[in-house]
Enzyme design. Sequence first.
Site, PDB file in Angstrom:
ATOM      1  N   GLU A   1     -57.078  46.076  23.336  1.00 23.75           N
ATOM      2  CA  GLU A   1     -58.048  45.140  22.748  1.00 23.75           C
ATOM      3  C   GLU A   1     -58.524  45.641  21.385  1.00 23.75           C
ATOM      4  O   GLU A   1     -58.693  44.857  20.450  1.00 23.75           O
ATOM      5  CB  GLU A   1     -59.248  44.929  23.675  1.00 23.75           C
ATOM      6  CG  GLU A   1     -59.035  43.896  24.740  1.00 23.75           C
ATOM      7  CD  GLU A   1     -58.917  42.468  24.233  1.00 23.75           C
ATOM      8  OE1 GLU A   1     -59.152  42.193  23.027  1.00 23.75           O
ATOM      9  OE2 GLU A   1     -58.557  41.606  25.040  1.00 23.75           O
TER      10      GLU A   1
ATOM     11  N   GLU B   1     -56.075  41.616  13.994  1.00 25.00           N
ATOM     12  CA  GLU B   1     -56.696  40.359  13.573  1.00 25.00           C
ATOM     13  C   GLU B   1     -57.470  40.527  12.274  1.00 25.00           C
ATOM     14  O   GLU B   1     -57.373  39.690  11.370  1.00 25.00           O
ATOM     15  CB  GLU B   1     -57.610  39.825  14.671  1.00 25.00           C
ATOM     16  CG  GLU B   1     -56.865  39.277  15.865  1.00 25.00           C
ATOM     17  CD  GLU B   1     -57.781  38.741  16.933  1.00 25.00           C
ATOM     18  OE1 GLU B   1     -59.017  38.953  16.859  1.00 25.00           O
ATOM     19  OE2 GLU B   1     -57.268  38.089  17.867  1.00 25.00           O
TER      20      GLU B   1
END
Length: 166
Positions: A71, A78
């Site tokens: 994550e 991102e």
Amino acid sequence: MKKTSKTRNSHFAASFLAACKGIGYAVCRERNLRFHLTAGAFVLWLRGYYAFSPAQDAALFLTIGAVIAAELINTAVERCVDLCCPQVHPLAAAAKDTAAGAVLVLAVAAVGIGIRLFWQPQILLQIAAELLGRPQSLLLVAAAVAAGVWFVFFWPKPQSPNEENN
């Protein structure tokens, strides 16, 4: 200039603090990370009812750590894509979607490992009987679940003018 042990230690401390800052950044802004942290906490609580071998414990801890690390890497990908390509672009979307897909693959594998380790009906029935037999324990678990839901879905996200809303 020769590096002294004090200089090396200060660089180590600075890198450790930067890593903690990055984790804090992601925790504050990424709902999926908060979900995985909450799920990991509940898994570790549930682990207390089992007598796992050292190898099983290692698999459990590595799995939780891997999902959380994935994550964090997804968040980094991102943010890098957003920085490099602020406009909508198919390759930018593909990079973000692929990173998210990697987390999904690892999370599904983690669920499989969890089922393999925790699917012991006799222990699960004992846990249910204990919780139902002691209302204060059941109330404590319900409060922990409510706190987890708040942490995942309602944690206040800091607003920064330079960041997009997720």
